[in-house]
Design a protein around this motif. Structure first.
Motif, PDB file in Angstrom:
ATOM      1  N   GLN A  13       0.136   7.664   4.950  1.00 37.81           N
ATOM      2  CA  GLN A  13       0.006   8.985   6.312  1.00 37.81           C
ATOM      3  C   GLN A  13      -0.437   8.242   7.320  1.00 37.81           C
ATOM      4  OE1 GLN A  13      -2.334  11.738   3.996  1.00 37.81           O
ATOM      5  NE2 GLN A  13      -0.565  13.125   3.873  1.00 37.81           N
ATOM      6  N   GLU A  14      -1.500   7.442   7.752  1.00 37.20           N
ATOM      7  CA  GLU A  14      -2.202   6.622   8.685  1.00 37.20           C
ATOM      8  C   GLU A  14      -0.659   6.209   9.235  1.00 37.20           C
ATOM      9  OE1 GLU A  14      -6.760   6.218   7.254  1.00 37.20           O
ATOM     10  OE2 GLU A  14      -5.206   4.182   6.958  1.00 37.20           O
ATOM     11  N   ASP A  26      -9.156  12.820   6.094  1.00 32.75           N
ATOM     12  CA  ASP A  26      -9.015  11.971   5.396  1.00 32.75           C
ATOM     13  C   ASP A  26      -7.395  11.530   4.468  1.00 32.75           C
ATOM     14  OD1 ASP A  26     -11.755  10.137   4.536  1.00 32.75           O
ATOM     15  OD2 ASP A  26     -12.129  12.309   2.814  1.00 32.75           O
ATOM     16  N   LEU A  27      -6.718  10.553   5.303  1.00 29.90           N
ATOM     17  CA  LEU A  27      -5.015  10.768   5.192  1.00 29.90           C
ATOM     18  C   LEU A  27      -5.504   8.722   4.446  1.00 29.90           C
ATOM     19  CD1 LEU A  27      -3.781  11.071   8.822  1.00 29.90           C
ATOM     20  CD2 LEU A  27      -3.790  12.690   7.183  1.00 29.90           C
ATOM     21  N   SER A  28      -3.420   9.299   3.645  1.00 27.63           N
ATOM     22  CA  SER A  28      -3.340   8.100   3.233  1.00 27.63           C
ATOM     23  C   SER A  28      -2.941   7.139   4.002  1.00 27.63           C
ATOM     24  CB  SER A  28      -2.540   8.347   2.287  1.00 27.63           C
ATOM     25  OG  SER A  28      -1.037   8.648   3.208  1.00 27.63           O
ATOM     26  N   ALA A  29      -3.205   5.410   3.735  1.00 29.24           N
ATOM     27  CA  ALA A  29      -2.526   4.544   4.308  1.00 29.24           C
ATOM     28  C   ALA A  29      -0.902   4.631   4.549  1.00 29.24           C
ATOM     29  CB  ALA A  29      -2.610   3.130   3.456  1.00 29.24           C
TER      30      ALA A  29
END
Length: 321
Positions: free
Chosen positions: A60-61, A55-58
């Motif tokens: 980080q994506e 799971d990455l933050s928006a």
């Protein structure tokens, strides 16, 4: 993370540069074993497909997609791959596989090459994009070993990559069998890209076990049968689990394999060891009353370092006794 990626990704891409020279524009640029399990990156021509396993933050994506784009990719599509994807892929499809790219322009279809053979890739709305890159060595095996002038049965055909390579190798009859009309039609498009005829009667819609029984009753035999089932599947006739049902699958496939014919058996269940897989194959051959000889053992392609999930076995089945 961005600084590390800016050093890592170009180095990994350079390792795959020789593939383009060999006529392959579809490959894995970064495998999970090279990214600490965080992500994988596939190249489909000028399009990147970024698979996330954490799971990455928006933000980080976006940073990760930007780092990938610097490898000369015009667009980057995102695939979020949960630990347990079977249910989530149905109820959260748009979140897991956004139809729009996270970076770049929309490219609904891309034609890629694998050893010079063209395939149609659709990178957007589904987790599966039209070709499984880890099976490239298996498709190359079919291209080398398909019976010239003979008969081939490609089960769980998906977009018919194995059947296409058998036809290109000179097999006279190739039957592609799958439970989805949509992917069979996609397979026919792949045939068309190579200038091959794709009559509907060679693309069989329905359950594999049902069709194997029907083909056996008809007395149809094939010099090569390809088995590439999913690890898990649900159909009208029941639930398939490779760790439980592969022996039964091989037994039914053996019943339509000509004496001395070959079976190419693939298993992508990471929890099933190579030894366990081979024991299931032996059990299936015994159920069918056939003598089995494993003639080749291999797995995923060179751009999947450390991958042990895919096990491929080439079998020769002789009459029992």
């Amino acid at each position: 993370m961005p600084a590390e990626l800016d050093r890592l990704l170009p180095r990994l891409a350079d390792r795959r540069a020789h593939l383009a020279a060999a006529g392959t524009t579809f490959c894995r640029l970064a495998h999970t074993s090279e990214t600490a399990g965080l992500f994988a990156l596939d190249r489909a021509g000028r399009v990147g497909v970024l698979s996330l396993y954490a799971d990455l933050s928006a933000g980080q994506e976006q940073l990760l997609a930007a780092a990938c784009a610097r490898l000369g990719l015009e667009s980057v599509y995102l695939k979020r791959r949960p630990q347990e994807a079977r249910h989530a892929a149905n109820v959260e499809r748009e979140r897991l596989s956004p139809p729009q790219p996270i970076r770049g322009e929309v490219q609904e279809e891309v034609t890629v090459l694998e050893s010079g053979v063209p395939y149609l890739i659709r990178p957007g709305p589904d987790l599966s994009i039209g070709l499984f890159g880890d099976a490239r060595p298996a498709r190359e095996w079919v291209r080398r070993h398909a019976p010239v002038g003979g008969r081939v049965l490609n089960t769980f055909a998906y977009t018919c990559g194995f059947g296409l390579n058998a036809a290109l190798a000179g097999a006279q009859t190739v039957k592609n069998l799958d439970l989805s009309r949509k992917v069979l039609a996609w397979g026919q498009e792949n045939y068309t890209l190579s200038g091959l005829p794709a009559p509907d009667h060679d693309f069989l819609y329905g359950d594999v076990f049902d069709w194997l029984g029907r083909l056996q009753k008809r007395g149809e035999l094939f010099e090569l049968v390809v088995l590439d089932p999913p690890s898990f599947a649900r159909s009208k006739v029941g639930v398939w689990r490779s760790e439980r049902d592969y022996a039964r699958l091989l037994a039914q496939a053996a019943a339509v394999t000509a004496p001395g014919g070959q079976v190419l058996a693939l298993c992508n269940h990471a929890g099933l060891s190579a030894g366990q897989f081979e024991k299931m194959l032996e059990a299936g051959a015994a159920q069918a009353g056939r003598r089995m000889n494993i003639t080749d053992r291999f797995g995923a392609g060179e751009d999947y370092p450390g991958a042990g999930h895919l096990k491929v076995r080439a079998l020769r089945l002789d009459p029992g006794g």
